[in-house]
Design an enzyme around this catalytic site. Structure first.
Site, PDB file in Angstrom:
ATOM      1  N   SER A   1       2.093   0.867  -4.558  1.00 27.66           N
ATOM      2  CA  SER A   1       0.763   1.470  -4.682  1.00 27.66           C
ATOM      3  C   SER A   1       0.778   2.544  -5.771  1.00 27.66           C
ATOM      4  O   SER A   1       1.759   3.263  -5.935  1.00 27.66           O
ATOM      5  CB  SER A   1       0.353   2.101  -3.358  1.00 27.66           C
ATOM      6  N   GLU A   2      -0.344   2.690  -6.446  1.00 24.06           N
ATOM      7  CA  GLU A   2      -0.476   3.728  -7.470  1.00 24.06           C
ATOM      8  C   GLU A   2      -0.496   5.128  -6.856  1.00 24.06           C
ATOM      9  O   GLU A   2      -0.338   6.114  -7.559  1.00 24.06           O
ATOM     10  CB  GLU A   2      -1.744   3.498  -8.309  1.00 24.06           C
TER      11      GLU A   2
ATOM     12  N   PRO B   1       0.820  -1.218   0.000  1.00 27.14           N
ATOM     13  CA  PRO B   1       0.000   0.000   0.000  1.00 27.14           C
ATOM     14  C   PRO B   1       0.855   1.271   0.000  1.00 27.14           C
ATOM     15  O   PRO B   1       2.073   1.205  -0.165  1.00 27.14           O
ATOM     16  CB  PRO B   1      -0.776  -0.132   1.308  1.00 27.14           C
TER      17      PRO B   1
ATOM     18  N   GLU C   1     -12.378   0.416  10.361  1.00 30.89           N
ATOM     19  CA  GLU C   1     -11.085   1.089  10.195  1.00 30.89           C
ATOM     20  C   GLU C   1     -11.312   2.367   9.386  1.00 30.89           C
ATOM     21  O   GLU C   1     -11.780   2.319   8.253  1.00 30.89           O
ATOM     22  CB  GLU C   1     -10.105   0.177   9.438  1.00 30.89           C
TER      23      GLU C   1
ATOM     24  N   CYS D   1      -2.138   1.050   9.759  1.00 28.51           N
ATOM     25  CA  CYS D   1      -2.909  -0.154  10.082  1.00 28.51           C
ATOM     26  C   CYS D   1      -2.952  -0.324  11.592  1.00 28.51           C
ATOM     27  O   CYS D   1      -3.903  -0.839  12.147  1.00 28.51           O
ATOM     28  CB  CYS D   1      -2.256  -1.366   9.438  1.00 28.51           C
TER      29      CYS D   1
ATOM     30  N   SER E   1      -5.759  -3.411   2.223  1.00 24.43           N
ATOM     31  CA  SER E   1      -7.074  -3.420   2.864  1.00 24.43           C
ATOM     32  C   SER E   1      -7.663  -4.831   2.912  1.00 24.43           C
ATOM     33  O   SER E   1      -7.267  -5.713   2.135  1.00 24.43           O
ATOM     34  CB  SER E   1      -8.014  -2.509   2.075  1.00 24.43           C
TER      35      SER E   1
ATOM     36  N   LYS F   1       4.892  -4.809  -6.641  1.00 26.84           N
ATOM     37  CA  LYS F   1       3.961  -3.791  -7.167  1.00 26.84           C
ATOM     38  C   LYS F   1       3.667  -2.761  -6.086  1.00 26.84           C
ATOM     39  O   LYS F   1       2.923  -3.008  -5.145  1.00 26.84           O
ATOM     40  CB  LYS F   1       2.641  -4.409  -7.645  1.00 26.84           C
TER      41      LYS F   1
ATOM     42  N   GLU G   1      -1.137  -8.963   5.311  1.00 30.07           N
ATOM     43  CA  GLU G   1      -1.048  -7.955   6.378  1.00 30.07           C
ATOM     44  C   GLU G   1      -2.170  -6.964   6.096  1.00 30.07           C
ATOM     45  O   GLU G   1      -2.080  -6.166   5.161  1.00 30.07           O
ATOM     46  CB  GLU G   1       0.317  -7.238   6.336  1.00 30.07           C
ATOM     47  N   LEU G   2      -3.234  -7.029   6.915  1.00 31.42           N
ATOM     48  CA  LEU G   2      -4.451  -6.275   6.572  1.00 31.42           C
ATOM     49  C   LEU G   2      -4.724  -5.155   7.581  1.00 31.42           C
ATOM     50  O   LEU G   2      -3.820  -4.655   8.219  1.00 31.42           O
ATOM     51  CB  LEU G   2      -5.626  -7.260   6.459  1.00 31.42           C
TER      52      LEU G   2
HETATM   53  P1  NAD Z   1      -5.531  -1.376  -0.934  1.00 27.70           P
HETATM   54  O1  NAD Z   1      -5.961  -2.734  -0.513  1.00 27.70           O
HETATM   55  O2  NAD Z   1      -6.502  -0.512  -1.622  1.00 27.70           O
HETATM   56  O3  NAD Z   1      -4.261  -1.486  -1.928  1.00 27.70           O
HETATM   57  C1  NAD Z   1      -3.117  -2.216  -1.578  1.00 27.70           C
HETATM   58  C2  NAD Z   1      -2.398  -2.633  -2.854  1.00 27.70           C
HETATM   59  O4  NAD Z   1      -3.228  -3.557  -3.572  1.00 27.70           O
HETATM   60  C3  NAD Z   1      -2.106  -1.485  -3.822  1.00 27.70           C
HETATM   61  O5  NAD Z   1      -0.831  -1.684  -4.405  1.00 27.70           O
HETATM   62  C4  NAD Z   1      -3.206  -1.639  -4.857  1.00 27.70           C
HETATM   63  O6  NAD Z   1      -2.884  -1.120  -6.133  1.00 27.70           O
HETATM   64  C5  NAD Z   1      -3.331  -3.147  -4.928  1.00 27.70           C
HETATM   65  N1  NAD Z   1      -4.623  -3.624  -5.470  1.00 27.70           N
HETATM   66  C6  NAD Z   1      -5.788  -2.945  -5.568  1.00 27.70           C
HETATM   67  N2  NAD Z   1      -6.744  -3.751  -6.091  1.00 27.70           N
HETATM   68  C7  NAD Z   1      -6.164  -4.952  -6.305  1.00 27.70           C
HETATM   69  C8  NAD Z   1      -6.639  -6.192  -6.805  1.00 27.70           C
HETATM   70  N3  NAD Z   1      -7.904  -6.366  -7.191  1.00 27.70           N
HETATM   71  N4  NAD Z   1      -5.767  -7.232  -6.865  1.00 27.70           N
HETATM   72  C9  NAD Z   1      -4.484  -7.089  -6.446  1.00 27.70           C
HETATM   73  N5  NAD Z   1      -3.974  -5.928  -5.987  1.00 27.70           N
HETATM   74  C10 NAD Z   1      -4.806  -4.873  -5.904  1.00 27.70           C
HETATM   75  O7  NAD Z   1      -4.942  -0.682   0.379  1.00 27.70           O
HETATM   76  P2  NAD Z   1      -4.395   0.796   0.525  1.00 27.70           P
HETATM   77  O8  NAD Z   1      -5.522   1.755   0.520  1.00 27.70           O
HETATM   78  O9  NAD Z   1      -3.265   1.000  -0.425  1.00 27.70           O
HETATM   79  O10 NAD Z   1      -3.757   0.718   2.006  1.00 27.70           O
HETATM   80  C11 NAD Z   1      -4.498   0.881   3.180  1.00 27.70           C
HETATM   81  C12 NAD Z   1      -4.803  -0.466   3.825  1.00 27.70           C
HETATM   82  O11 NAD Z   1      -3.594  -1.181   4.052  1.00 27.70           O
HETATM   83  C13 NAD Z   1      -5.436  -0.294   5.195  1.00 27.70           C
HETATM   84  O12 NAD Z   1      -6.507  -1.202   5.337  1.00 27.70           O
HETATM   85  C14 NAD Z   1      -4.314  -0.654   6.158  1.00 27.70           C
HETATM   86  O13 NAD Z   1      -4.739  -1.126   7.413  1.00 27.70           O
HETATM   87  C15 NAD Z   1      -3.583  -1.706   5.381  1.00 27.70           C
HETATM   88  N6  NAD Z   1      -2.203  -1.831   5.859  1.00 27.70           N
HETATM   89  C16 NAD Z   1      -1.874  -2.918   6.626  1.00 27.70           C
HETATM   90  C17 NAD Z   1      -0.594  -3.052   7.158  1.00 27.70           C
HETATM   91  C18 NAD Z   1      -0.210  -4.221   8.016  1.00 27.70           C
HETATM   92  O14 NAD Z   1       0.986  -4.419   8.231  1.00 27.70           O
HETATM   93  N7  NAD Z   1      -1.138  -4.994   8.537  1.00 27.70           N
HETATM   94  C19 NAD Z   1       0.374  -2.079   6.868  1.00 27.70           C
HETATM   95  C20 NAD Z   1       0.011  -0.985   6.081  1.00 27.70           C
HETATM   96  C21 NAD Z   1      -1.286  -0.881   5.580  1.00 27.70           C
END
Ligand code: NAD
Length: 476
Positions: free
Chosen positions: A176-177, A149, A379, A282, A227, A174, A248-249
Site C-alpha cells: 500500500s502507498e 492494503p 464498513e 477487516c 476494499s 505491490k 480478501e475484502l
Molecule cells: P484499498 O482497496 O484502497 O487498497 C488496497 C490496495 O489496492 C492498495 O495497495 C492500493 O494501492 C491498491 N489499489 C488502489 N486502487 C487500485 C486499482 N484501481 N487497481 C489495483 N490496485 C489498486 O484498501 P485499503 O484502504 O488499503 O485497505 C482497507 C480495506 O482492506 C478494507 O476494506 C478492509 O476490510 C480490507 N482488508 C481485508 C482483509 C481480509 O483479509 N479480508 C484484510 C485487510 C484489509
C-alpha cells in the site's frame, strides 16, 4: 528513500507519476517520500518474474523450505526495527506490532513445513478401473501479482508471499502507498538470502501502479486484499484476462453476547474486537448483538471501559489504542460521526475526533442502532461499535446474517452447545467462540458473500498458488 522498488534483484528509483508521502499518524506529519513505479517498471517486474519462473519452479521443495525458514529468521533479526516502523507508520501500540511480527514469522515457518511435505502430495491415485495408473502433480500457478492494503502490512504480505514462494510461484508484490516502507524488509531479506533475481519483485505506488499490475497480461493469477470498491475493479481486470484470482475484502462482523456470559469478560472481548488496530481490521466485530437479559448490565460497563481506554501516541505513551493510520481514514470515520448525528443515533461513548495533533478518534459506542442505519451496514474501518438487542437465538442469527459481508463473527456464551450451534448457523468464513481475533496459521482466513473469494492460511493458502495436474497412463 530513493530506490524503493525491487525489480529483477536490484533496487531502483521510481519513474512513475505519483510522489508518495509516508506519514507518522500520531503527529500527522510526513517522514519519508518516494516516487511510484511507472507502468514500464511494472512491466519489467512482471517480465523478471516470468524469466525467473522456469528455474524457480524446478527447485526442490526442500530448497524452497530452507529459503522460507531464512525469511522467518531474518524477520526475527530485524524484529526491533520492524516493530518500531509499524509503530511509527501505522500508529500501532507496541504489543500489537509485536504480534504482527510474530504472525509473519509463524507464517513463513508454517509454509516452510508445508513445502517440505509437498513431495508426498505428488502421489499415485488409486483407480477403480483396472488397466490404468494415475498420479497427481501439484504445480505452481506461475507468475502471481500480490496487492495488499496498509492495516497489517507485514502480515498480509506474509500470508501471500510465503505460500506463493512455497508453491514455486514467482511474484510481484505491490504494498500500500500508505505503508510502503515496511515490506521493503522482504526485498532486503530476499537479497540477503540470495533468492534468485526476479523470484520476488516489489513495486510501490498508488492506484495507477496497482491497476498496471492487476491488469497485466503477463500474470497467471492475482491475489488482492483490500476494499470492495477496488476489489471489484481488480476482479473486472482479471475477468478480461480470464484468469484466477483470490479476493480478501471488507467485513461488518457481528459479536453475539448471550445473557449467560460473565459481564466483565464479555466487555473485554467486545472492546478488543473493535478497538485492536484502532478498529482498522477487516475482521472488526463492529456490530454488537446483546441479549435482553444482560444488556442493561453490560452496556454501562462497556461505556466505562471505553472511557478508560488509553488512546495516544504509541511512541511516547503507554497506550491501548493508537491513531488511525491515515488522514483519509480519519476523515472517513469523522464522516460517519456526522452521519450518526444526522441519523439521531444514541451515542454512549466517543463519537468525536480527539482535540490533539495527529489522527486520533475516541473509541465509540452507539446503541439501539436501527438496521436501516448506514453505520449498522457499512464498513467504517475505525473504532466504532453499533449495538442492538435481541431476545432469542433465532433473532441473533438472523440479525448477524443480515449483512452483505460474511467475514467473521464472535459468539459469547457459557452454553457451549448453543455457541457451537450458532457458530454453525452464521454465514461467515471464521467464527470465534468465547475469544476474539485469534488467528492461527493452521486455520483458514477468508470470507463468504461480499467478503471475498478463496481462502488464505492453512493448506488452503498453499492450494491458492497451486494448479492440479494428473498424469494418467494406460498400462496395457
Ligand atoms: P484499498 O482497496 O484502497 O487498497 C488496497 C490496495 O489496492 C492498495 O495497495 C492500493 O494501492 C491498491 N489499489 C488502489 N486502487 C487500485 C486499482 N484501481 N487497481 C489495483 N490496485 C489498486 O484498501 P485499503 O484502504 O488499503 O485497505 C482497507 C480495506 O482492506 C478494507 O476494506 C478492509 O476490510 C480490507 N482488508 C481485508 C482483509 C481480509 O483479509 N479480508 C484484510 C485487510 C484489509
Amino acid at each position: 528513500m530513493t530506490t524503493p522498488h525491487y525489480i529483477d534483484g536490484r533496487w531502483v528509483e521510481g519513474q512513475g507519476n505519483d510522489c508518495i508521502t509516508v506519514h507518522e499518524p500520531a503527529l500527522g506529519l510526513p517522514f519519508a517520500e518516494l516516487m511510484s513505479a511507472s507502468t514500464a517498471q511494472v512491466d519489467q517486474a512482471v517480465a523478471a518474474a516470468r524469466r525467473a519462473l522456469p528455474a524457480w519452479k524446478q527447485t526442490s521443495a526442500g530448497e524452497r523450505a530452507a529459503l522460507l525458514r531464512g525469511f522467518a529468521e531474518q524477520l526475527g533479526a530485524r524484529r526491533e526495527d520492524l516493530i518500531a516502523l509499524q509503530m511509527r507508520n501505522n500508529g500501532k501500540p507496541r504489543h500489537e506490532a509485536e504480534i504482527d511480527l510474530d504472525d509473519a514469522v509463524a507464517t513463513f515457518t508454517y509454509y516452510a513445513d508445508l513445502a517440505e511435505q509437498l513431495p508426498e502430495k505428488n502421489r499415485d491415485v488409486p483407480l477403480a478401473v483396472p488397466g490404468f495408473s494415475a498420479r497427481t502433480r501439484l504445480e505452481p500457478v506461475g507468475v502471481v501479482g500480490l496487492i495488499v492494503p496498509w492495516n497489517f502490512p507485514l502480515v498480509t504480505s506474509a500470508w501471500k508471499l510465503a505460500p506463493a514462494l512455497a508453491a514455486g510461484c514467482t511474484v510481484v508484490l505491490k504494498p500500500s502507498e500508505v505503508t510502503p516502507l515496511i515490506e521493503q524488509a522482504y526485498g532486503q531479506i530476499a537479497e540477503q538470502l540470495g533468492l534468485p533475481a526476479g523470484v520476488l519483485n516489489i513495486v510501490n505506488g498508488k492506484a495507477e501502479t496497482g491497476a498496471a499490475l492487476s491488469g497485466h497480461s503477463g500474470l497467471d493469477k492475482l491475489s488482492f486484499t483490500g476494499s470492495n470498491g477496488v476489489g471489484s475493479q481488480v476482479m473486472r481486470a482479471s475477468a478480461v484476462q480470464c484468469r484466477p484470482l483470490t479476493l480478501e475484502l471488507g467485513g461488518k462482523s457481528a459479536i453475539v453476547v448471550f445473557d449467560d456470559c460473565d459481564v466483565d469478560q464479555a466487555v473485554e472481548w467486545i472492546v478488543a474486537g473493535f478497538t485492536w488496530n484502532a478498529g482498522q481490521m477487516c475482521s472488526a466485530t463492529s456490530r454488537l448483538l446483546v441479549q435482553d437479559g444482560i444488556a442493561d448490565a453490560l452496556l454501562p460497563r462497556l461505556q466505562e471501559a471505553l472511557e478508560k481506554l488509553r488512546v495516544g501516541n504509541p511512541l511516547t505513551e503507554e497506550v491501548d489504542m493508537g491513531p488511525l493510520t491515515s488522514q483519509a481514514q480519519w476523515l472517513k470515520v469523522a464522516g460517519y460521526f456526522a452521519t450518526a448525528r444526522d441519523e439521531g443515533l444514541q451515542c454512549l461513548a466517543g463519537g468525536k475526533a480527539l482535540d490533539r495533533e495527529g489522527w486520533f478518534v475516541s473509541p465509540t459506542l452507539y446503541v439501539d442502532v436501527p438496521q436501516s442505519s448506514r453505520l449498522w451496514s457499512e464498513e467504517i474501518f475505525g473504532p466504532v461499535l453499533c449495538a442492538r438487542r435481541f431476545s432469542t437465538e433465532q433473532q441473533a442469527i438472523a440479525q448477524a446474517n443480515d449483512s452483505r459481508f460474511g467475514l467473521v463473527a464472535t459468539v459469547c456464551s457459557a452454553d457451549l452447545q448453543r455457541a457451537e450451534r450458532v457458530a454453525d448457523a452464521l454465514e461467515v468464513g471464521h467464527v470465534w467462540i468465547n475469544s476474539v481475533q485469534a488467528v492461527f496459521v493452521e486455520t483458514s482466513w477468508g470470507g463468504t458473500k461480499g467478503s471475498g473469494i478463496g481462502r488464505e492460511l492453512g493448506p488452503w493458502g498453499l492450494s491458492a498458488y497451486q494448479s492440479v495436474k494428473h498424469v494418467t497412463r494406460c498400462l496395457g
